[in-house]
Design an enzyme around this catalytic site. Sequence first.
Site, PDB file in Angstrom:
ATOM      1  N   TYR A 144       0.825  -1.216   0.000  1.00  0.00           N
ATOM      2  CA  TYR A 144       0.000   0.000   0.000  1.00  0.00           C
ATOM      3  C   TYR A 144       0.859   1.267   0.000  1.00  0.00           C
ATOM      4  O   TYR A 144       1.802   1.403   0.773  1.00  0.00           O
ATOM      5  CB  TYR A 144      -0.923   0.041   1.225  1.00  0.00           C
ATOM      6  CG  TYR A 144      -1.671   1.352   1.326  1.00  0.00           C
ATOM      7  CD1 TYR A 144      -2.700   1.653   0.440  1.00  0.00           C
ATOM      8  CD2 TYR A 144      -1.311   2.313   2.265  1.00  0.00           C
ATOM      9  CE1 TYR A 144      -3.359   2.868   0.495  1.00  0.00           C
ATOM     10  CE2 TYR A 144      -1.968   3.533   2.334  1.00  0.00           C
ATOM     11  CZ  TYR A 144      -2.987   3.810   1.437  1.00  0.00           C
ATOM     12  OH  TYR A 144      -3.631   5.018   1.486  1.00  0.00           O
ATOM     13  N   HIS A 180      -4.225  16.404  -3.031  1.00  0.00           N
ATOM     14  CA  HIS A 180      -4.617  16.449  -1.624  1.00  0.00           C
ATOM     15  C   HIS A 180      -4.446  17.833  -1.001  1.00  0.00           C
ATOM     16  O   HIS A 180      -4.847  18.045   0.144  1.00  0.00           O
ATOM     17  CB  HIS A 180      -3.817  15.418  -0.818  1.00  0.00           C
ATOM     18  CG  HIS A 180      -4.279  14.002  -1.011  1.00  0.00           C
ATOM     19  ND1 HIS A 180      -4.510  13.449  -2.253  1.00  0.00           N
ATOM     20  CD2 HIS A 180      -4.570  13.016  -0.116  1.00  0.00           C
ATOM     21  CE1 HIS A 180      -4.902  12.199  -2.118  1.00  0.00           C
ATOM     22  NE2 HIS A 180      -4.958  11.912  -0.832  1.00  0.00           N
ATOM     23  N   ASN A 209       0.810  11.684   5.614  1.00  0.00           N
ATOM     24  CA  ASN A 209       0.055  10.734   6.419  1.00  0.00           C
ATOM     25  C   ASN A 209       0.520  10.833   7.868  1.00  0.00           C
ATOM     26  O   ASN A 209       1.365  10.075   8.319  1.00  0.00           O
ATOM     27  CB  ASN A 209       0.281   9.325   5.869  1.00  0.00           C
ATOM     28  CG  ASN A 209      -0.922   8.426   6.017  1.00  0.00           C
ATOM     29  OD1 ASN A 209      -0.798   7.225   6.096  1.00  0.00           O
ATOM     30  ND2 ASN A 209      -2.106   8.996   6.027  1.00  0.00           N
ATOM     31  N   TYR A 259     -17.462  31.638  45.835  1.00  0.00           N
ATOM     32  CA  TYR A 259     -16.687  30.532  45.270  1.00  0.00           C
ATOM     33  C   TYR A 259     -15.599  31.005  44.303  1.00  0.00           C
ATOM     34  O   TYR A 259     -14.531  30.406  44.217  1.00  0.00           O
ATOM     35  CB  TYR A 259     -17.605  29.552  44.535  1.00  0.00           C
ATOM     36  CG  TYR A 259     -18.509  28.731  45.413  1.00  0.00           C
ATOM     37  CD1 TYR A 259     -18.506  28.864  46.799  1.00  0.00           C
ATOM     38  CD2 TYR A 259     -19.384  27.808  44.854  1.00  0.00           C
ATOM     39  CE1 TYR A 259     -19.345  28.106  47.599  1.00  0.00           C
ATOM     40  CE2 TYR A 259     -20.224  27.048  45.643  1.00  0.00           C
ATOM     41  CZ  TYR A 259     -20.211  27.202  47.018  1.00  0.00           C
ATOM     42  OH  TYR A 259     -21.038  26.453  47.808  1.00  0.00           O
ATOM     43  N   ARG A 274     -12.890  31.926  46.799  1.00  0.00           N
ATOM     44  CA  ARG A 274     -12.524  30.865  47.737  1.00  0.00           C
ATOM     45  C   ARG A 274     -12.027  29.608  47.030  1.00  0.00           C
ATOM     46  O   ARG A 274     -11.178  28.874  47.550  1.00  0.00           O
ATOM     47  CB  ARG A 274     -13.738  30.528  48.602  1.00  0.00           C
ATOM     48  CG  ARG A 274     -13.397  29.773  49.852  1.00  0.00           C
ATOM     49  CD  ARG A 274     -14.598  29.203  50.603  1.00  0.00           C
ATOM     50  NE  ARG A 274     -15.863  29.892  50.394  1.00  0.00           N
ATOM     51  CZ  ARG A 274     -17.040  29.324  50.638  1.00  0.00           C
ATOM     52  NH1 ARG A 274     -17.099  28.073  51.078  1.00  0.00           N
ATOM     53  NH2 ARG A 274     -18.162  29.980  50.441  1.00  0.00           N
ATOM     54  N   PHE A 320      -2.080   7.030  12.035  1.00  0.00           N
ATOM     55  CA  PHE A 320      -2.429   8.383  11.598  1.00  0.00           C
ATOM     56  C   PHE A 320      -3.715   8.894  12.251  1.00  0.00           C
ATOM     57  O   PHE A 320      -4.070  10.064  12.115  1.00  0.00           O
ATOM     58  CB  PHE A 320      -2.624   8.413  10.074  1.00  0.00           C
ATOM     59  CG  PHE A 320      -3.525   7.311   9.579  1.00  0.00           C
ATOM     60  CD1 PHE A 320      -4.883   7.325   9.842  1.00  0.00           C
ATOM     61  CD2 PHE A 320      -3.004   6.238   8.882  1.00  0.00           C
ATOM     62  CE1 PHE A 320      -5.723   6.304   9.413  1.00  0.00           C
ATOM     63  CE2 PHE A 320      -3.825   5.212   8.444  1.00  0.00           C
ATOM     64  CZ  PHE A 320      -5.191   5.251   8.710  1.00  0.00           C
ATOM     65  N   GLU A 377     -12.501   5.076   4.728  1.00  0.00           N
ATOM     66  CA  GLU A 377     -12.054   5.784   5.926  1.00  0.00           C
ATOM     67  C   GLU A 377     -13.311   6.249   6.661  1.00  0.00           C
ATOM     68  O   GLU A 377     -13.751   7.387   6.542  1.00  0.00           O
ATOM     69  CB  GLU A 377     -11.137   6.935   5.513  1.00  0.00           C
ATOM     70  CG  GLU A 377      -9.905   6.398   4.783  1.00  0.00           C
ATOM     71  CD  GLU A 377      -9.141   7.447   3.993  1.00  0.00           C
ATOM     72  OE1 GLU A 377      -9.480   8.640   4.122  1.00  0.00           O
ATOM     73  OE2 GLU A 377      -8.210   7.067   3.256  1.00  0.00           O
TER      74      GLU A 377
END
Length: 506
Positions: free
Chosen positions: A52, A82, A194, A277, A280, A326, A411
């Site tokens: 791959y 990409h 990646n 609060y 404190r 990834f 994916e």
Amino acid sequence: MVTLNGQTLNLTEVKKVLYDKEQVMASHESLKKVEASRKAVEKIVAEGRIVYGITTGFGKFSDVFIDKKNVEELQLNLIRSHACGVGDPFPEVVSRAMVLLRANALLKGFSGVRPIVVERLLDLINKEIHPVIPQQGSLGASGDLAPLSHLALVLIGEGEVYYRGKRTSAIDALTREGLFPITLSAKEGLALINGTQAMTAMGVVAFLEAEKLAYQAEIIAAMTIEGLRGIIDAFDEDIHLARGYKEQVEVAKRIRMYLADSKLTTKQGEMRVQDAYSIRCIPQVHGATWQTLNYVKEKLEIEMNAATDNPLIFNDGEKVLSGGNFHGQPIAFAMDFLKIAMAELANISERRIERLVNPQLNDLPPFLSPKPGLQSGAMIMQYAAASLVSENKTLAHPASVDSIPSSANQEDHVSMGTIGSRHAYQIISNVRRVLSIEAICAMQAMEIRGTNKLASSTKQFLEIARKQVPSITNDRVFSKDIETLNHWLKEDLFLFHEKTKDEIQL
């Protein structure tokens, strides 16, 4: 000089590289690992093995075999296709961090790139050539594909960079520094994009600012305590040891140190029995934020030294495994946790602001106005703080609970970690402005009480801060004051946070 080996990079070193422009180099041992993994990739290509991303397409195209004569074209097409980032660019310091982290990851020797790829990344850092990388477009699994593709474009002489204070073409900056574009070979494009370096880089910068801000929140809270004549007993060490959280104990200790010689703090029963609060419970709330910061720091330092691409090469290429390193889920969770923890610092700060300006809650002039009625004083500063706090509540919605499938459902689960890291940075920016408003109000209250009664530490802060923002003697455009103090806190010109947690002083 910071030496990278893919194993030991820490936030202290990252800070030196990002902000002090420290130079970087690769260790000899790590480069040997890079060379060994590269030989394994070349052997895979030569033998025509189906692996791959080396001899196949990507994502849903993983079943498409790519002939060895086309492997360079495959990598080039990958980077160009990409590079789909959109929106405003990441801050330049985040881009610098991204390059640093990507180089460090490749030096682990599991990615199969040539040494020249790593060397060119180091050149970008040392020559201060920072890729222009759009912030939006990453799903945070399959890595930060879109942002890192914009980074990779620079290596091949495409895209844009920040260089010598200007935004220019990558090829122009490379040429002026005597560097040549790289022709990416098998696996190299995929190895560059990646990974989780966009979310991690944004997370690192967010964390470094958050850590500084958490310290600043304590000295500002201490000033508010003086302005409201708060009860110091609530910070007694025995209370906090009784609960047992280390960070809570440390916050209380620093507050006591800041207020050690104050003549404005009171004892329980002297003016009132208990404070609200927001006064404190400063150690409990701020301490819980410190617990979160420690968690986030741990995850970031692991991820900074992680192999996050796919596939990974082991045993000199005898074992090449496709996995899911990834996937950004660990950082996505950490960033969402960071968002919540930092938003709380603003939440409690805004409540302290209200106590400083509301005449029903204190004995100070209404809204700290020099002429109540004729002049509004700090009235609308509290509005601004409330608006920022409310905005943080929407930004704090966890990005990591969302997922959307991509690549034809190959994916099918993603982290949205990059969205989380970006929102964390936005929240931190809002928190700093809220704390700026608290500081302005607290300083005004302190002066009304009498500067001769202040603790040494808070008085020193007041004297330095007054060089940035003057006292309120008349209504003016307070937006300028808020932004001036915001910038001052961001730049941290008094640098008190550099001290250790136990020794911190102005």
